[in-house]
Design a protein around this motif. Structure first.
Motif, PDB file in Angstrom:
ATOM      1  N   SER A 184      -2.484  -4.714 -10.440  1.00  0.00           N
ATOM      2  CA  SER A 184      -1.530  -4.622  -9.330  1.00  0.00           C
ATOM      3  C   SER A 184      -0.593  -5.821  -9.311  1.00  0.00           C
ATOM      4  O   SER A 184       0.630  -5.677  -9.123  1.00  0.00           O
ATOM      5  CB  SER A 184      -2.277  -4.529  -8.000  1.00  0.00           C
TER       6      SER A 184
ATOM      7  N   ASP B 181      -0.918  -2.170   7.859  1.00  0.00           N
ATOM      8  CA  ASP B 181      -0.744  -2.640   6.487  1.00  0.00           C
ATOM      9  C   ASP B 181      -1.490  -3.968   6.367  1.00  0.00           C
ATOM     10  O   ASP B 181      -0.988  -5.011   6.794  1.00  0.00           O
ATOM     11  CB  ASP B 181       0.748  -2.837   6.176  1.00  0.00           C
TER      12      ASP B 181
ATOM     13  N   ARG C 258       8.141  -1.544  -3.070  1.00  0.00           N
ATOM     14  CA  ARG C 258       7.775  -0.200  -2.648  1.00  0.00           C
ATOM     15  C   ARG C 258       7.229   0.567  -3.853  1.00  0.00           C
ATOM     16  O   ARG C 258       7.610   0.298  -4.997  1.00  0.00           O
ATOM     17  CB  ARG C 258       8.989   0.564  -2.097  1.00  0.00           C
ATOM     18  N   GLN C 259       6.390   1.547  -3.594  1.00  0.00           N
ATOM     19  CA  GLN C 259       5.944   2.429  -4.663  1.00  0.00           C
ATOM     20  C   GLN C 259       7.047   3.432  -4.971  1.00  0.00           C
ATOM     21  O   GLN C 259       7.610   4.037  -4.063  1.00  0.00           O
ATOM     22  CB  GLN C 259       4.668   3.152  -4.260  1.00  0.00           C
TER      23      GLN C 259
ATOM     24  N   ARG D 191       6.537   5.923  -7.233  1.00  0.00           N
ATOM     25  CA  ARG D 191       5.865   7.172  -7.584  1.00  0.00           C
ATOM     26  C   ARG D 191       4.422   7.096  -7.101  1.00  0.00           C
ATOM     27  O   ARG D 191       3.916   6.029  -6.777  1.00  0.00           O
ATOM     28  CB  ARG D 191       5.893   7.419  -9.089  1.00  0.00           C
ATOM     29  N   GLY D 192       3.774   8.231  -7.048  1.00  0.00           N
ATOM     30  CA  GLY D 192       2.386   8.263  -6.640  1.00  0.00           C
ATOM     31  C   GLY D 192       1.464   7.675  -7.701  1.00  0.00           C
ATOM     32  O   GLY D 192       1.762   7.724  -8.906  1.00  0.00           O
TER      33      GLY D 192
ATOM     34  N   ASP E 277      -6.072   6.668  -7.014  1.00  0.00           N
ATOM     35  CA  ASP E 277      -6.948   5.659  -6.428  1.00  0.00           C
ATOM     36  C   ASP E 277      -7.523   4.817  -7.567  1.00  0.00           C
ATOM     37  O   ASP E 277      -8.030   5.354  -8.558  1.00  0.00           O
ATOM     38  CB  ASP E 277      -8.061   6.346  -5.646  1.00  0.00           C
TER      39      ASP E 277
ATOM     40  N   SER F 243       0.859  -1.185   0.000  1.00  0.00           N
ATOM     41  CA  SER F 243       0.000   0.000   0.000  1.00  0.00           C
ATOM     42  C   SER F 243       0.894   1.233   0.000  1.00  0.00           C
ATOM     43  O   SER F 243       2.078   1.159   0.336  1.00  0.00           O
ATOM     44  CB  SER F 243      -0.886   0.013   1.253  1.00  0.00           C
ATOM     45  N   SER F 244       0.336   2.358  -0.381  1.00  0.00           N
ATOM     46  CA  SER F 244       1.097   3.600  -0.288  1.00  0.00           C
ATOM     47  C   SER F 244       1.314   3.941   1.191  1.00  0.00           C
ATOM     48  O   SER F 244       0.564   3.497   2.069  1.00  0.00           O
ATOM     49  CB  SER F 244       0.354   4.737  -0.978  1.00  0.00           C
ATOM     50  N   ARG F 245       2.342   4.741   1.449  1.00  0.00           N
ATOM     51  CA  ARG F 245       2.604   5.144   2.830  1.00  0.00           C
ATOM     52  C   ARG F 245       1.442   5.922   3.417  1.00  0.00           C
ATOM     53  O   ARG F 245       1.094   5.766   4.595  1.00  0.00           O
ATOM     54  CB  ARG F 245       3.886   5.983   2.887  1.00  0.00           C
ATOM     55  N   SER F 246       0.822   6.751   2.591  1.00  0.00           N
ATOM     56  CA  SER F 246      -0.305   7.552   3.085  1.00  0.00           C
ATOM     57  C   SER F 246      -1.490   6.664   3.460  1.00  0.00           C
ATOM     58  O   SER F 246      -2.158   6.888   4.477  1.00  0.00           O
ATOM     59  CB  SER F 246      -0.722   8.584   2.041  1.00  0.00           C
TER      60      SER F 246
END
Length: 243
Positions: A209, A130, A157-158, A160-161, A164, A119-122
């Protein structure tokens, strides 16, 4: 963000079934059967993305299964991690054995490395946990008890952004995630030849994904055997051996 007292309360004082709301139980017998009561199956979305590994799922993403996943992921019902992890272990076993996780695998069987889709950090901060990593840890424990040498490696890890994914079509999802993941520095050392890597996630809809996760892992490690497993998949993709 959730406080420690909320986590503790969820674990010892379940307010109702995560699937149907039946009082005083984290997961009733009927909803547990819906989650883990069927043989995991291979699933394929339509259209099937190029590069998608073989994927197995424990249940169709609908009704009580959908509610249980959302309760754990979005409402912080941490007491559901155990049954969800058990369902995920069955899906992993469906891809590497016959009829779920094998009870007596050969002692020279290659180890399993479960790699959660991140998942994104945000999103992780907003949820306070998580969910996929939590389920993966339970699944690895279940598999080890069944005799498989299994571990969890959160090496993705992601980079880049991303938008949704809700509301995006298959092509939009693929474009949104294309090149979005990377393997962390040093993570490629875990992706040695002979290791069986299983990408794990909660739900598969279009497969975007899992396809992006597979691309990043293949770019970092050569010669790895790669499959994927999810707790649930969209009902129209939930079928066996479609040609």
């Amino acid at each position: 963000m959730r406080g420690w007292w909320q986590d503790f309360t969820d674990l010892v004082l379940p307010t109702g079934c995560g699937g149907c709301g039946t009082p005083r139980t984290a997961l009733c017998a009927r909803c547990r059967t819906g989650l883990t009561g069927r043989t995991p199956r291979r699933v394929r979305p339509l259209p099937e993305p190029s590069g998608l590994p073989v994927v197995h799922a424990a249940a169709p993403y609908r009704d009580s299964v959908r509610e249980v996943l959302l309760a754990h992921k979005e409402r912080g019902a941490l007491n559901l991690a155990k049954p969800l992890g058990e369902a995920l272990a069955g899906a992993v076993g469906g891809g590497v054995g016959v009829g779920g996780a094998p009870r007596n695998p050969s002692t020279n069987h290659p180890p399993l490395l479960l790699v959660p889709v991140p998942s994104s950090r945000s999103a992780t901060r907003a949820r306070g946990h998580d969910p996929t990593r939590r389920m993966a840890l339970v699944a690895a424990s279940v598999l080890r008890r069944a005799g498989w040498p299994a571990g969890v490696a959160p090496v993705l890890r992601q980079r880049r952004g991303v938008r949704d994914q809700v509301g995006l079509g298959p092509q939009e999802r693929r474009a949104n995630l294309d090149g979005a993941l990377r393997v962390v520095t040093g993570g490629d050392a875990l992706l040695a030849e002979g290791i069986r890597v299983v990408i794990v996630d909660d739900v598969m809809t279009t497969g975007a994904s899992l396809t992006e996760a597979a691309r990043a892992l293949r770019a970092a490690g050569s010669g790895i055997a790669l499959t994927a497993a999810v707790v649930a998949a969209s009902p129209d993709s939930f079928e066996i051996n479609r040609n």
